[in-house]
Design a protein around this motif. Sequence first.
Motif, short mmCIF file in Angstrom:
data_model
loop_
_atom_site.label_atom_id
_atom_site.label_comp_id
_atom_site.label_asym_id
_atom_site.label_seq_id
_atom_site.Cartn_x
_atom_site.Cartn_y
_atom_site.Cartn_z
N ARG A 251 19.06 36.55 107.03
CA ARG A 251 19.25 36.55 105.59
C ARG A 251 18.62 37.80 105.01
O ARG A 251 17.47 38.12 105.31
N LEU A 252 19.39 38.52 104.19
CA LEU A 252 18.91 39.76 103.62
C LEU A 252 18.26 39.50 102.26
O LEU A 252 18.79 38.73 101.45
N MET A 253 17.13 40.12 102.03
CA MET A 253 16.47 40.06 100.73
C MET A 253 16.41 41.46 100.16
O MET A 253 15.62 42.30 100.62
N PHE A 254 17.29 41.75 99.21
CA PHE A 254 17.39 43.08 98.65
C PHE A 254 16.24 43.37 97.70
O PHE A 254 15.59 42.45 97.18
N ALA A 255 16.02 44.65 97.45
CA ALA A 255 14.88 45.08 96.63
C ALA A 255 14.93 44.46 95.24
O ALA A 255 13.89 44.11 94.67
N ASP A 256 16.11 44.32 94.67
CA ASP A 256 16.21 43.77 93.33
C ASP A 256 16.17 42.24 93.29
O ASP A 256 16.29 41.62 92.24
N ALA B 254 16.30 48.40 99.19
CA ALA B 254 17.34 49.03 98.37
C ALA B 254 18.04 47.95 97.56
O ALA B 254 18.12 46.81 98.00
N PRO B 255 18.56 48.31 96.39
CA PRO B 255 19.41 47.37 95.67
C PRO B 255 20.75 47.21 96.39
O PRO B 255 21.21 48.13 97.08
N GLN B 256 21.35 46.05 96.25
CA GLN B 256 22.57 45.75 97.01
C GLN B 256 23.69 46.73 96.73
O GLN B 256 24.45 47.08 97.64
N ASP C 22 14.96 52.91 98.57
CA ASP C 22 14.19 53.30 97.40
C ASP C 22 13.16 54.39 97.69
O ASP C 22 12.71 55.07 96.77
N SER C 23 12.74 54.51 98.93
CA SER C 23 11.78 55.55 99.29
C SER C 23 11.95 55.89 100.76
O SER C 23 12.52 55.11 101.53
N ALA C 24 11.44 57.06 101.15
CA ALA C 24 11.53 57.47 102.54
C ALA C 24 10.70 56.56 103.43
O ALA C 24 11.12 56.20 104.54
N ARG C 25 9.52 56.18 102.96
CA ARG C 25 8.66 55.31 103.77
C ARG C 25 9.32 53.96 104.02
O ARG C 25 9.34 53.46 105.15
#
Length: 304
Positions: A297-302, A47-49, A270-273
């Motif tokens: 450490r978190l790595m967001f989708a964006d 997901a985006p932050q 971003d998606s159910a899966r």
Amino acid sequence: MTRTDLPLPNSRSLPLIHRVFAALGLLLLVGCTTAMPPPESVLAVPAPQQKYAALVVDARTGKQLFEVNSTAQRYPASLTKMMTLYLLFEALESGRVSKETQIPVSDHAASQPPTKMRFRRGETIDVDSAIRAIVVKSANDVAVAVGEYLGGSEEQFAALMTAKARQLGMTGTVFRNASGLPDDDQHTTARDMAVLGIALHSRFPQHFHYFSESDFMFRGRLVRGHNDMLGRVRGVDGIKTGYIRASGFNIVTSYNADGRQLVVVVMGADSARQRNDHVEALIQRSLSPQMADSKTRLMFADQQ
């Protein structure tokens, strides 16, 4: 010119010096090893932050095991229906309705967009089937019909939902409808959804089995659900998924196995899966003693 070179050790002192330096080297190596911090783990966030929020809570103690943006406002989507069901369970407990009570479907309820059971005006649904339709199918028409039946109107029912939220300690939640369909003024937090999930389990243990159902029969046909966490991870026994475009893919998940009871909330995926993969990773992380003290450490989708 006077020489200032350091004197060389004589040959008899070399073995002793070698042993001293070897010992010092070993001590330094051990010291560096013990002083090193635990390795950093990287957790991919689907997901985006600005949309992501998550919380993992030990439901027995209330201890937070993982938390990101848990008090930030988010759209609940169909997680809203958890409160609709909470008030319906209260009505069952008080005797106001029974599982056989027939709930009428109004024009307003029937006109709700999918997902729904596609009732027509004037049809009815019994309370037991209504609970299953809301849990399994996330039926918007049935949620609105329940709200109108219990509140007189959906608007009045939403006010009852918000009042109950405050009573439960959900300080960041406002409900505007019974279904979770888009409304700019309807918002919640991951923390509040965890509070509600825990409350449903502790207040209504006799009804919590509904949340573990992945399908049900209605009028001779099998109605399938879409909470794919059921059956995927041993110990997962509910609760509810949700999605609207503004919210992303949300979920509240209950885990109960081997003496551990967790409630996991993930919002904004971003998606159910990807959401389900993330929930599974959070459960594994929360059950691992080694991960409890590690830095994540978190790595967001964006950012990927």
